[in-house]
Design an enzyme around this catalytic site. Sequence first.
Site, PDB file in Angstrom:
ATOM      1  N   ASP A 148      16.852  31.931   6.744  1.00 16.05           N
ATOM      2  CA  ASP A 148      15.836  31.059   6.158  1.00 16.05           C
ATOM      3  C   ASP A 148      15.933  30.880   4.648  1.00 16.05           C
ATOM      4  O   ASP A 148      15.004  31.232   3.902  1.00 16.05           O
ATOM      5  CB  ASP A 148      14.433  31.600   6.529  1.00 16.05           C
ATOM      6  CG  ASP A 148      14.243  31.658   8.033  1.00 16.05           C
ATOM      7  OD1 ASP A 148      14.849  30.821   8.723  1.00 16.05           O
ATOM      8  OD2 ASP A 148      13.495  32.522   8.522  1.00 16.05           O
TER       9      ASP A 148
ATOM     10  N   ASP B 176      16.476  39.377   1.125  1.00 20.72           N
ATOM     11  CA  ASP B 176      16.331  39.816  -0.271  1.00 20.72           C
ATOM     12  C   ASP B 176      15.124  39.133  -0.934  1.00 20.72           C
ATOM     13  O   ASP B 176      14.965  39.206  -2.147  1.00 20.72           O
ATOM     14  CB  ASP B 176      17.620  39.563  -1.077  1.00 20.72           C
ATOM     15  CG  ASP B 176      18.135  38.138  -0.932  1.00 20.72           C
ATOM     16  OD1 ASP B 176      17.433  37.309  -0.330  1.00 20.72           O
ATOM     17  OD2 ASP B 176      19.243  37.856  -1.430  1.00 20.72           O
TER      18      ASP B 176
HETATM   19  C1  SAM Z   1      21.585  32.499   4.483  1.00 22.88           C
HETATM   20  S1  SAM Z   1      22.754  32.447   5.768  1.00 22.88           S
HETATM   21  C2  SAM Z   1      23.071  34.182   6.086  1.00 22.88           C
HETATM   22  C3  SAM Z   1      24.354  34.392   6.836  1.00 22.88           C
HETATM   23  C4  SAM Z   1      24.584  35.841   7.348  1.00 22.88           C
HETATM   24  N1  SAM Z   1      23.544  36.210   8.315  1.00 22.88           N
HETATM   25  C5  SAM Z   1      24.604  36.831   6.230  1.00 22.88           C
HETATM   26  O1  SAM Z   1      23.648  37.622   6.111  1.00 22.88           O
HETATM   27  O2  SAM Z   1      25.578  36.823   5.462  1.00 22.88           O
HETATM   28  C6  SAM Z   1      21.756  31.988   7.187  1.00 22.88           C
HETATM   29  C7  SAM Z   1      22.628  31.595   8.382  1.00 22.88           C
HETATM   30  O3  SAM Z   1      21.801  31.322   9.508  1.00 22.88           O
HETATM   31  C8  SAM Z   1      22.272  30.142  10.144  1.00 22.88           C
HETATM   32  N2  SAM Z   1      21.116  29.587  10.891  1.00 22.88           N
HETATM   33  C9  SAM Z   1      19.984  29.056  10.380  1.00 22.88           C
HETATM   34  N3  SAM Z   1      19.151  28.641  11.347  1.00 22.88           N
HETATM   35  C10 SAM Z   1      19.767  28.940  12.520  1.00 22.88           C
HETATM   36  C11 SAM Z   1      19.422  28.758  13.894  1.00 22.88           C
HETATM   37  N4  SAM Z   1      18.265  28.170  14.243  1.00 22.88           N
HETATM   38  N5  SAM Z   1      20.296  29.190  14.841  1.00 22.88           N
HETATM   39  C12 SAM Z   1      21.476  29.758  14.488  1.00 22.88           C
HETATM   40  N6  SAM Z   1      21.865  29.940  13.204  1.00 22.88           N
HETATM   41  C13 SAM Z   1      21.027  29.550  12.240  1.00 22.88           C
HETATM   42  C14 SAM Z   1      22.769  29.291   9.000  1.00 22.88           C
HETATM   43  O4  SAM Z   1      23.645  28.267   9.411  1.00 22.88           O
HETATM   44  C15 SAM Z   1      23.462  30.342   8.131  1.00 22.88           C
HETATM   45  O5  SAM Z   1      24.796  30.573   8.523  1.00 22.88           O
END
Ligand code: SAM
Length: 210
Positions: free
Chosen positions: A117, A153
Site C-alpha cells: 500500500d 515502514d
Molecule cells: C511497495 S511494493 C513492496 C514489494 C515487496 N513486498 C517488498 O516488500 O519488497 C508493494 C507490492 O504489492 C503489489 N500489490 C499491490 N496491490 C496488490 C494486490 N491487490 N495483489 C497483488 N499484489 C499487489 C505491488 O504491485 C507491489 O509489487
Amino acid sequence: MSAASITKPKKPNPYAHAPRLPEGDALDPAQLVRGEFPLEIEVGPGRGGFLYERLAAVPELSMLGFEIRRKYATLVDDKLKALGFGARARVFYEDARLALRRLPEASVARVFVHFPDPWWKKRHEKRLVVGDALLPEVVRILRPFGELFVQTDVEERAEQYEAIVAETPGLVPVAGGPRISENPFMARSPREHRAIEDGLPIHRLLYRKP
Ligand SMILES: C[S@@+](CC[C@H](N)C(=O)[O-])C[C@H]1O[C@@H](n2cnc3c(N)ncnc32)[C@H](O)[C@@H]1O
C-alpha cells in the site's frame, strides 16, 4: 501524409505471457506446487527476494505469490525456476484479493504482506490490499494456528492495519503482540532490506488464527 496521421505501431508487451492461475473457481494448490509441504502465501512479492530467501531457509515449504505487476510476476516466477525452486513455488500475475478467494479453506500455514500500500491519496483507498476484501479470505484459508505477518515502514499504516485486523473475527495477536520487534521468518523482502540499510523504523504485526 501529415506527421499527425502516422500512428506508431504499438510495441508488444514483453510480459504478455505473465503466468496466470488456471481457469475456474476452485484452485487445488497441489496442482501448482508440491502438496506435501506446508503452504505459505506472499501477497505482492514485488522483486521476489523474500520468496528466494524463505525457500532457501526452509526446505520443506511450498509458496505461492500473487503480484499485480506483470513484469515482476513474470521475472520472479522465472527466477524461482532458475534457482531450482520451481516445484515448490510459483508467482502468478493476479490480484491477491481475488486469488485468495479461490484457495480451499484451512489450506495455508502463513500469509505474508510486506510493505504494501504505497498509495496515499483518498481516491486510492480502494486499492489498499490490507483491507476488507483480503482479511476475511486470509482467515478462511489459514489453517488453525496459521499466521498473518504484515510489515510496513509507515507508522500510520501500521495503526490502520491494527485497527482493521482488530475488527476482523478469526485473527488474534500473538502473545505480547501484535507488534513484534524482529522478523522471525529467516528471510527479508527487498523493501525490508532497503529500510534496514536506510535506518528506517519497521513496524511488524503478527497475528494467529486461534
Ligand atoms: C511497495 S511494493 C513492496 C514489494 C515487496 N513486498 C517488498 O516488500 O519488497 C508493494 C507490492 O504489492 C503489489 N500489490 C499491490 N496491490 C496488490 C494486490 N491487490 N495483489 C497483488 N499484489 C499487489 C505491488 O504491485 C507491489 O509489487
